[in-house]
Design a protein around this motif. Structure first.
Motif, short mmCIF file in Angstrom:
data_model
loop_
_atom_site.label_atom_id
_atom_site.label_comp_id
_atom_site.label_asym_id
_atom_site.label_seq_id
_atom_site.Cartn_x
_atom_site.Cartn_y
_atom_site.Cartn_z
N ASP A 214 0.81 -1.22 0.00
CA ASP A 214 0.00 0.00 0.00
C ASP A 214 0.84 1.27 0.00
O ASP A 214 0.31 2.37 0.11
CB ASP A 214 -1.02 0.00 1.15
CG ASP A 214 -0.38 -0.07 2.52
OD1 ASP A 214 0.86 -0.13 2.61
OD2 ASP A 214 -1.12 -0.05 3.52
N SER A 215 2.15 1.12 -0.18
CA SER A 215 3.04 2.26 -0.39
C SER A 215 3.59 2.28 -1.82
O SER A 215 4.41 3.14 -2.16
CB SER A 215 4.21 2.23 0.59
OG SER A 215 3.75 2.30 1.93
N ALA A 216 3.13 1.34 -2.64
CA ALA A 216 3.64 1.24 -4.02
C ALA A 216 3.11 2.41 -4.87
O ALA A 216 2.11 3.05 -4.54
CB ALA A 216 3.20 -0.08 -4.64
N ASP A 217 3.80 2.67 -5.96
CA ASP A 217 3.38 3.73 -6.88
C ASP A 217 2.25 3.28 -7.80
O ASP A 217 1.48 4.11 -8.28
CB ASP A 217 4.57 4.19 -7.73
CG ASP A 217 5.65 4.86 -6.92
OD1 ASP A 217 5.31 5.49 -5.89
OD2 ASP A 217 6.83 4.74 -7.29
N ARG A 218 2.17 1.98 -8.04
CA ARG A 218 1.23 1.46 -9.04
C ARG A 218 0.65 0.14 -8.57
O ARG A 218 1.38 -0.69 -8.01
CB ARG A 218 1.97 1.27 -10.36
CG ARG A 218 1.08 0.94 -11.56
CD ARG A 218 0.36 2.17 -12.05
NE ARG A 218 -0.50 1.86 -13.20
CZ ARG A 218 -1.42 2.67 -13.67
NH1 ARG A 218 -1.62 3.86 -13.11
NH2 ARG A 218 -2.17 2.33 -14.71
N PRO A 219 -0.62 -0.10 -8.78
CA PRO A 219 -1.21 -1.39 -8.40
C PRO A 219 -0.68 -2.53 -9.27
O PRO A 219 -0.26 -2.33 -10.40
CB PRO A 219 -2.71 -1.18 -8.64
CG PRO A 219 -2.90 0.30 -8.77
CD PRO A 219 -1.62 0.83 -9.31
N PHE A 220 -0.75 -3.72 -8.74
CA PHE A 220 -0.33 -4.93 -9.44
C PHE A 220 -1.33 -5.27 -10.55
O PHE A 220 -2.54 -5.28 -10.32
CB PHE A 220 -0.24 -6.08 -8.43
CG PHE A 220 0.23 -7.38 -9.01
CD1 PHE A 220 1.51 -7.52 -9.53
CD2 PHE A 220 -0.60 -8.49 -9.02
CE1 PHE A 220 1.94 -8.72 -10.05
CE2 PHE A 220 -0.18 -9.70 -9.54
CZ PHE A 220 1.10 -9.82 -10.05
N LEU A 221 -0.82 -5.54 -11.74
CA LEU A 221 -1.63 -5.96 -12.88
C LEU A 221 -2.81 -5.01 -13.14
O LEU A 221 -3.94 -5.44 -13.36
CB LEU A 221 -2.15 -7.39 -12.68
CG LEU A 221 -1.09 -8.49 -12.79
CD1 LEU A 221 -1.72 -9.86 -12.58
CD2 LEU A 221 -0.36 -8.44 -14.13
N TYR A 222 -2.52 -3.73 -13.10
CA TYR A 222 -3.54 -2.72 -13.37
C TYR A 222 -3.03 -1.80 -14.46
O TYR A 222 -1.93 -1.24 -14.35
CB TYR A 222 -3.86 -1.92 -12.11
CG TYR A 222 -4.85 -0.79 -12.32
CD1 TYR A 222 -6.18 -1.07 -12.55
CD2 TYR A 222 -4.45 0.54 -12.27
CE1 TYR A 222 -7.11 -0.06 -12.74
CE2 TYR A 222 -5.36 1.57 -12.44
CZ TYR A 222 -6.69 1.27 -12.68
OH TYR A 222 -7.61 2.28 -12.86
N SER A 223 -3.83 -1.63 -15.52
CA SER A 223 -3.41 -0.77 -16.62
C SER A 223 -4.40 0.36 -16.87
O SER A 223 -4.33 1.02 -17.90
CB SER A 223 -3.25 -1.60 -17.90
OG SER A 223 -4.45 -2.28 -18.22
N GLY A 224 -5.33 0.56 -15.91
CA GLY A 224 -6.33 1.61 -16.08
C GLY A 224 -5.82 2.98 -15.69
O GLY A 224 -4.64 3.18 -15.39
N GLU A 225 -6.73 3.93 -15.70
CA GLU A 225 -6.39 5.30 -15.36
C GLU A 225 -6.10 5.45 -13.87
O GLU A 225 -6.64 4.72 -13.04
CB GLU A 225 -7.55 6.24 -15.70
CG GLU A 225 -7.89 6.34 -17.17
CD GLU A 225 -9.05 7.28 -17.40
OE1 GLU A 225 -9.75 7.61 -16.42
OE2 GLU A 225 -9.26 7.68 -18.55
N ASN A 226 -5.27 6.43 -13.56
CA ASN A 226 -5.09 6.82 -12.17
C ASN A 226 -6.31 7.61 -11.71
O ASN A 226 -7.04 8.20 -12.52
CB ASN A 226 -3.83 7.67 -12.00
CG ASN A 226 -2.58 6.84 -11.97
OD1 ASN A 226 -2.59 5.66 -11.65
ND2 ASN A 226 -1.46 7.46 -12.34
N PRO A 227 -6.54 7.67 -10.41
CA PRO A 227 -7.67 8.47 -9.91
C PRO A 227 -7.48 9.95 -10.24
O PRO A 227 -6.34 10.41 -10.44
CB PRO A 227 -7.63 8.23 -8.39
CG PRO A 227 -6.78 7.03 -8.20
CD PRO A 227 -5.81 7.01 -9.33
#
Length: 321
Positions: A214-227
């Motif tokens: 939960d401190s990562a820059d990007r979620p795992f296996l997610y290629s969608g838009e950022n909030p």
């Protein structure tokens, strides 16, 4: 090395995003009936079907008999009127993700998707009958895809809706439940029940396999838009229906009354996705959501990217009106 392994997994997942590849493993799933716009949205999370084993009819013991849980460890609390309150420790749900239980004759599924921090409890009764859920090993927008053993339809955990198969479009009823620390649950419910440690699986219960996730820059296996609004993808938000309150705002204000609900925050719950030992995670606090009568309201505390992915037109409750 991690980036190289992730790239290989992404490539393999993209190559396998086709029902023709899945039919051998899922011979009873109706892939011709779906609300998924592109099969490329669905990726393998790594484990195969039932590689993460859901639990059925777990055992419980009294709060007074519990010795393994540390005070700040998170549990999912389920309080059904007329029944003894139950706590489902995240130390077990991290490794099993779904618990099929029956409380006072009511079939429920207590679920937790670590990659979205999404903990939701569903009523397992549908027009098609009572369903029993398992973990498919598939992800969509990094969120767990569940399946029911009766029709082998696939269900999106974050929204509680079938997205592939015979039951496509069916919506599960969500029950009020919430994450809180073991200490808070036990203090409020000294006569309550807590789920016992499963004995059928060799798992390192209490350990966090998603250290610092939960401190990562990007979620795992997610290629969608950022909030939007500059909110970090893995920032926590409190979701009630299609509205999301940033947890940082709630923690700062302590109590918010808006849109017909009152949200409250208190310190003392460890993040399940921070340190190597779940109970030692940084403090993310306890959240409750109630309506005007004081009744608990179904809600979720999930990552911002998941809210944006599944509620792209949802409302961001950034400041007081």
């Amino acid at each position: 090395m991690f980036r190289f392994a992730l790239a290989l997994l992404l490539a393999a997942s993209a190559a396998q995003a086709d029902p023709g590849f899945w039919r051998a493993e899922w011979p009873n799933t109706d892939f011709d009936t779906t609300s998924v716009e592109s099969w490329a949205e669905i990726r393998s999370g790594g484990p195969p079907r039932d590689g993460i084993p859901a639990l059925n009819a777990p055992d419980f013991h009294p709060v007074a008999d519990e010795t393994a849980l540390s005070p700040r460890e998170p549990v999912i609390t389920l309080e059904i009127a007329g029944e003894v309150p139950r706590a489902y420790p995240i130390r077990y749900l991290t490794w099993h993700e779904i618990v099929n239980d029956t409380v006072g004759g009511q079939p429920v599924a207590v679920t937790f998707c670590p990659l979205c921090n999404s903990g939701i409890t569903f009523d397992r009764r549908t027009a098609a009958g009572v369903l029993t859920f398992g973990v498919s090993g598939k992800l969509r927008n990094s969120d767990m895809i569940m399946f029911d053993r009766e029709t082998e339809s696939w269900w999106q955990q974050a929204i509680g809706r079938a997205i592939v198969g015979e039951l496509n479009g069916t919506k599960l009823d969500t029950l009020p439940s919430w994450m809180e620390s073991w200490e808070v649950f036990a203090t409020r419910n000294p006569e309550g029940l807590v789920m016992r440690e499963p004995t059928s699986y060799p798992r390192d219960y209490g350990a966090n396999p998603y250290v610092r996730y939960d401190s990562a820059d990007r979620p795992f296996l997610y290629s969608g838009e950022n909030p939007p609004h500059g909110i970090a993808p893995l920032a926590r938000v409190v979701r009630v229906a299609d509205r999301a309150w940033p947890l940082t705002r709630l923690a700062e204000e302590g109590r918010i009354s808006e849109a017909g609900v009152t949200l409250s925050w208190s310190a003392g719950q460890a993040s399940a996705l921070d340190s190597a030992i779940i109970g030692e995670g940084r403090d993310v606090g306890n959240v409750r959501v109630r309506d005007a009568t004081g009744a608990d309201v179904a809600h979720d505390v999930l990552f911002a990217f998941a809210f944006h992915a599944f509620w792209p037109d949802g409302s961001w409750m950034l400041a007081a009106d």
